[in-house]
Design a protein around this motif. Structure first.
Motif, PDB file in Angstrom:
ATOM      1  N   VAL A   5       0.840  -1.202   0.000  1.00 25.26           N
ATOM      2  CA  VAL A   5       0.000   0.000   0.000  1.00 25.26           C
ATOM      3  C   VAL A   5       0.878   1.256   0.000  1.00 25.26           C
ATOM      4  CG1 VAL A   5      -1.702   1.309   1.326  1.00 25.26           C
ATOM      5  CG2 VAL A   5      -1.941  -1.159   1.093  1.00 25.26           C
ATOM      6  N   LEU A   8       2.223   1.752  -3.451  1.00 28.21           N
ATOM      7  CA  LEU A   8       1.167   2.233  -4.355  1.00 28.21           C
ATOM      8  C   LEU A   8       0.963   3.733  -4.188  1.00 28.21           C
ATOM      9  CD1 LEU A   8      -1.448  -0.643  -4.121  1.00 28.21           C
ATOM     10  CD2 LEU A   8      -0.070  -0.037  -6.102  1.00 28.21           C
ATOM     11  N   GLY A  39       0.677  -3.252  -7.930  1.00 26.82           N
ATOM     12  CA  GLY A  39      -0.674  -3.789  -7.759  1.00 26.82           C
ATOM     13  C   GLY A  39      -0.764  -5.257  -8.150  1.00 26.82           C
ATOM     14  N   GLY A  42       1.008  -7.341  -5.489  1.00 25.53           N
ATOM     15  CA  GLY A  42       0.163  -7.433  -4.300  1.00 25.53           C
ATOM     16  C   GLY A  42      -0.979  -8.419  -4.480  1.00 25.53           C
TER      17      GLY A  42
END
Length: 50
Positions: A5, A8, A39, A42
């Motif tokens: 996160v 990102l 992304g 993840g």
């Protein structure tokens, strides 16, 4: 998951700066590519844990 996160958010900030400063358009492209790659990584890691 916190690292993903954080990355990102960092890539999103880099992309916005790149679009804001027209001479740094290449920075926006790199930011978008890294955002998408992070992304995907993840999502793959989340599926692997299940």
């Amino acid at each position: 998951m916190g690292l993903i996160v954080g990355l990102l958010v960092l890539w999103l900030i880099v992309a916005v700066i790149g679009f804001t400063v027209k001479s740094l358009l290449w920075l926006a492209v790199i930011g978008i590519v890294l955002f998408v790659a992070t992304g995907i990584v993840g999502a793959v890691r989340r599926r692997a844990v299940r």
